[in-house]
Motif scaffolding. Structure first.
Motif, short mmCIF file in Angstrom:
data_model
loop_
_atom_site.label_atom_id
_atom_site.label_comp_id
_atom_site.label_asym_id
_atom_site.label_seq_id
_atom_site.Cartn_x
_atom_site.Cartn_y
_atom_site.Cartn_z
N ARG A 70 0.83 -1.21 0.00
CA ARG A 70 0.00 0.00 0.00
C ARG A 70 0.86 1.26 0.00
O ARG A 70 0.58 2.22 -0.71
N LEU A 71 1.93 1.24 0.81
CA LEU A 71 2.79 2.42 0.92
C LEU A 71 3.68 2.60 -0.30
O LEU A 71 4.02 3.73 -0.66
N ILE A 72 4.03 1.50 -0.96
CA ILE A 72 4.75 1.61 -2.24
C ILE A 72 3.81 2.22 -3.27
O ILE A 72 4.21 3.14 -4.01
N ASP A 73 2.56 1.75 -3.32
CA ASP A 73 1.58 2.32 -4.26
C ASP A 73 1.35 3.81 -4.00
O ASP A 73 1.13 4.58 -4.93
N ALA A 74 1.39 4.21 -2.72
CA ALA A 74 1.21 5.61 -2.35
C ALA A 74 2.48 6.44 -2.60
O ALA A 74 2.49 7.65 -2.39
N GLU A 75 3.55 5.76 -3.03
CA GLU A 75 4.84 6.37 -3.32
C GLU A 75 5.49 7.05 -2.12
O GLU A 75 6.24 8.01 -2.24
N LEU A 76 5.21 6.50 -0.92
CA LEU A 76 5.83 7.00 0.30
C LEU A 76 7.09 6.21 0.65
O LEU A 76 7.97 6.72 1.33
N VAL A 77 7.14 4.95 0.20
CA VAL A 77 8.32 4.11 0.41
C VAL A 77 8.65 3.41 -0.91
O VAL A 77 7.81 3.34 -1.81
N ALA A 78 9.86 2.90 -0.97
CA ALA A 78 10.29 2.15 -2.15
C ALA A 78 11.09 0.94 -1.70
O ALA A 78 11.77 0.98 -0.66
N SER A 79 11.00 -0.12 -2.47
CA SER A 79 11.82 -1.29 -2.22
C SER A 79 13.25 -0.95 -2.65
O SER A 79 13.47 -0.44 -3.74
N VAL A 80 14.21 -1.23 -1.75
CA VAL A 80 15.61 -0.90 -2.05
C VAL A 80 16.50 -2.14 -1.94
O VAL A 80 17.70 -2.02 -1.74
#
Length: 109
Positions: A70-80
């Protein structure tokens, strides 16, 4: 001449403006659980392990992974990296650390 004190005051003022103009609106549309997830992430000084976030929240990995998506979709976090997340917005970590109580969220440790 600009002093070190002037710079310190200017940086603090700029960070407050980023908080009120960028970060607060970005967090306005997410759920309390999403915010709790972000606060749990903010305890790390760099990228966070999804497993550690789950431990901090007292949930299983599957549950945490749903909020991760959900937070990746919201562009608040990214997989690194495998099992690793980081904030996408500058100063979001510090903002969350400073404002967790004001957001009505517990500070995770």
């Amino acid at each position: 001449m600009v002093s070190t004190g002037d710079v310190t005051v200017g940086v603090a003022a700029a960070r407050r403006r980023i908080g009120s103009l960028v970060l607060e609106p970005s967090l306005a549309g997410i759920s309390d659980v999403d915010r709790s997830f972000l606060v749990a992430m903010s305890q790390d000084d760099g990228p966070s392990r999804i497993g550690q976030i789950a431990v901090r929240l007292g949930v299983d990995g599957t549950y945490a992974s749903q909020y991760r998506l959900r937070l990746i979709d919201a562009e608040l976090v990214a997989s690194v990296g495998h099992g690793m997340l980081d904030f996408t917005m500058p100063y979001l970590r510090e903002y969350l650390r400073e404002h967790a109580a004001a957001l009505g969220l517990p500070r995770h440790s």
